[in-house]
Every structure is written in C-alpha cells, then in structure tokens.
Design a protein around this motif. Structure first.
Motif, short mmCIF file in Angstrom:
data_model
loop_
_atom_site.label_atom_id
_atom_site.label_comp_id
_atom_site.label_asym_id
_atom_site.label_seq_id
_atom_site.Cartn_x
_atom_site.Cartn_y
_atom_site.Cartn_z
N UNK A 44 7.58 -2.66 4.36
CA UNK A 44 7.43 -4.09 4.67
C UNK A 44 6.87 -4.26 6.08
N UNK A 45 7.41 -3.49 7.01
CA UNK A 45 6.88 -3.52 8.38
C UNK A 45 5.45 -3.01 8.41
N UNK A 46 5.19 -1.95 7.64
CA UNK A 46 3.85 -1.38 7.60
C UNK A 46 2.80 -2.32 7.04
N UNK A 47 3.23 -3.25 6.18
CA UNK A 47 2.30 -4.23 5.62
C UNK A 47 1.61 -5.03 6.72
N UNK A 48 2.37 -5.35 7.77
CA UNK A 48 1.82 -6.15 8.86
C UNK A 48 1.05 -5.29 9.87
N UNK A 49 1.19 -3.97 9.76
CA UNK A 49 0.46 -3.07 10.65
C UNK A 49 -0.78 -2.47 9.99
N UNK A 50 -1.06 -2.91 8.78
CA UNK A 50 -2.12 -2.29 7.98
C UNK A 50 -3.48 -2.36 8.67
N UNK A 51 -3.88 -3.53 9.13
CA UNK A 51 -5.22 -3.69 9.71
C UNK A 51 -5.40 -2.81 10.94
N UNK A 83 -15.31 1.13 -5.63
CA UNK A 83 -16.10 0.96 -6.85
C UNK A 83 -15.26 0.46 -8.02
N UNK A 84 -14.12 -0.14 -7.72
CA UNK A 84 -13.29 -0.69 -8.79
C UNK A 84 -12.57 -1.93 -8.30
N UNK A 85 -12.25 -2.84 -9.22
CA UNK A 85 -11.60 -4.09 -8.84
C UNK A 85 -10.19 -3.87 -8.29
N UNK A 86 -9.50 -2.84 -8.78
CA UNK A 86 -8.13 -2.58 -8.35
C UNK A 86 -8.05 -1.68 -7.12
N UNK A 87 -9.14 -1.03 -6.78
CA UNK A 87 -9.09 -0.04 -5.71
C UNK A 87 -8.63 -0.60 -4.37
N UNK A 88 -9.08 -1.78 -3.91
CA UNK A 88 -8.58 -2.28 -2.62
C UNK A 88 -7.07 -2.45 -2.58
N UNK A 89 -6.49 -2.97 -3.68
CA UNK A 89 -5.04 -3.16 -3.73
C UNK A 89 -4.32 -1.81 -3.71
N UNK A 90 -4.83 -0.85 -4.50
CA UNK A 90 -4.21 0.48 -4.55
C UNK A 90 -4.28 1.17 -3.20
N UNK A 91 -5.41 1.03 -2.52
CA UNK A 91 -5.56 1.64 -1.19
C UNK A 91 -4.56 1.04 -0.21
N UNK A 92 -4.42 -0.28 -0.24
CA UNK A 92 -3.49 -0.92 0.69
C UNK A 92 -2.06 -0.50 0.42
N UNK A 93 -1.65 -0.45 -0.84
CA UNK A 93 -0.30 -0.03 -1.18
C UNK A 93 -0.05 1.43 -0.76
N UNK A 94 -1.06 2.26 -0.93
CA UNK A 94 -0.91 3.67 -0.57
C UNK A 94 -0.74 3.83 0.95
N UNK A 95 -1.57 3.13 1.72
CA UNK A 95 -1.48 3.21 3.17
C UNK A 95 -0.17 2.62 3.66
N UNK A 96 0.26 1.50 3.08
CA UNK A 96 1.51 0.87 3.48
C UNK A 96 2.70 1.79 3.17
N UNK A 98 2.61 5.06 3.08
CA UNK A 98 2.54 6.13 4.08
C UNK A 98 3.14 5.66 5.41
N UNK A 99 2.80 4.44 5.80
CA UNK A 99 3.35 3.87 7.02
C UNK A 99 4.87 3.71 6.91
N UNK A 100 5.32 3.27 5.74
CA UNK A 100 6.76 3.11 5.52
C UNK A 100 7.51 4.41 5.67
N UNK A 101 6.93 5.50 5.14
CA UNK A 101 7.55 6.81 5.28
C UNK A 101 7.62 7.23 6.74
#
Length: 259
Positions: A44-51, A83-96, A98-101
C-alpha cells in the motif's frame, strides 16, 4: 478470546524450547500470516512510491540511451513500451509488490528469526536485533550494488550485437529484469549472515571455512554465473568479488566469536 491465552502458552513453551511439532506448525502459520500482512501494508505504501521508483529504475537505461548514435535509436527517448491492454496494470502490481517486500523486509526477517528461536540458546537469542539489522543493511547494500552495475551491464548486453540493432524494451521485461538483478544481489549479500549463523549454531567452524576456501571461491563464481539474470562479466564480477570478501569476513567474525 481463547487465542490470547493460547499465544501466551505457546510463547512460554517457545522460550523454554519445548514446543511440539503441531505447535511448530502453528507457529509457522502465525509467522507466515504476519509476513503476508506486513508485505500487504508495505505494498500500500509502495503504491504511492511507484512513480518515483520507475524514474529511478529507468535512469540506467536512459543513461545508456544517450550513448546510442541517433541513427541507431529506434525511439525518440528512453521510454518503455507495452503490447497488451493488461500489461500496464500487471507491471504496476508487480513493481508495487516488490516495493512492499522491500519495505516489509525488517518485519519478515524478524519473523524468520522468531521462528528459529526455540532451537537456540539464550545467548544466541540475544542476537535478534543484530541479525535483522545486518540482514537488512546487507540486502539494501546488495540492491544498491546491483543498481550501480546496471549501466555497464546494459551497455554490454544491448550493444553486444552492434549498432545495426536498436533496443525496443517493453516495460514488463525491463522492469522484471532490473528487479530480478536487485533481488539476486540482495539475497547474495546475505551470504555472510548465513555463514556466521552456521558457525554460531556449530554446523561449521572458522577452521573448516578456511580449509574450504579454494572450493568456496570456485562455488561462489559458479553461483554468481547462475544467479545473475544477465550473466554479463560486469555483473558476475560485481557479485563474485563482494561474496569472496564476505566469506573472509565471516571467517574473521567466527574466530572472534570463540573468544
């Protein structure tokens, strides 16, 4: 209400080192739940640190992109693609995640320590804070070391085929690559903590580590070649040399612990 007395009884038996197998499994479940909750809160904290993190992770690639001749550039800047409609969301969740860990790492390491405490002596149990602090510091140092090697590694990998080939990197693959490199370095830099712990509980001795030095250096080199995602010489050397230094440091610490 019954959970509180149960936890108190289990904690008392844990302190006495007399937990049953069922109690060990219950304790494992409890520690895993705490780790999952900590990572969720960290995410949750990582969500705001994503950018901010994306800018940081893109910096090595942008530095490499500046060195590419204009005629060989496939894009106008160092942007990443999808190259996919879902890829931006999946990338953000993956990075978030990783940040959470990373944010929850102190709590996760402490839960690991608390789980193995029943098998330790009172003297060894007092090392909880040094264990967590050193593990956290070494993991952060490993991630920073990985970030430091990225420009050289990217220059080697992306320029390996020559100027006739231009990189067109997708966000998912590039960010996964960077996070995997950071994670591999972070875990590799936990090596001295593992060695010191094994000496502390009597599995190995400093004398044995000295006798195994040559084989250990070879094993470290092979380990670095396998675990580094890029397998380029810069990254492999950047992992191998610190691990050899850590091996020697663990021997010295093991000798000091005997005094």
């Amino acid at each position: 209400m019954k959970l509180i007395p149960e936890r108190l009884r289990r904690a008392r038996r844990e302190a006495e080192g007399s937990m049953t197998l069922v109690e060990h499994l219950q304790e494992l479940r409890y520690r895993l739940v705490l780790c999952v909750v900590a990572i969720a809160v960290g995410s949750v904290v990582g969500w705001f640190l994503f950018d901010g993190l994306i800018d940081l992770l893109l910096h090595p690639y942008c530095e490499y992109w500046k060195t590419v001749p204009p005629a060989s550039r496939a894009t106008r800047d160092c942007s990443l693609f999808f190259f996919g409609a879902l890829e931006p969301a999946l990338v953000k969740f993956k990075v978030v995640a990783f940040l959470g860990l990373f944010i929850a790492l102190p709590i996760v390491l402490y839960q690991v320590w608390r789980f193995i405490v029943p098998g330790l002596t009172k003297r060894e149990r007092r090392l909880a804070i040094p264990f967590v602090a050193s593990s956290m510091a070494l993991f952060a140092l490993g991630a920073a070391f990985a970030y430091w090697t990225l420009p050289k590694a990217l220059g080697f990998l992306l320029g390996f085929a020559g100027e006739k080939f231009a990189p067109l990197l997708t966000a998912d693959r590039f960010l996964s690559f960077v996070m995997l490199v950071a994670l591999s370095f972070g875990l590799a830099f936990e090596f001295p903590v593992l060695l010191v712990f094994l000496q502390l509980v009597g599995v190995v001795s400093s004398r044995q580590l000295r006798d195994w030095r040559r084989g250990a250096i070879l094993g470290i080199a092979v380990f670095a070649a396998i675990i580094t995602p890029s397998s380029d010489p810069y990254t492999m050397l950047a992992m191998t040399i610190p691990m050899v230094v850590f091996y020697e440091a663990a021997i010295i610490v093991g000798r000091l612990m005997k005094r």
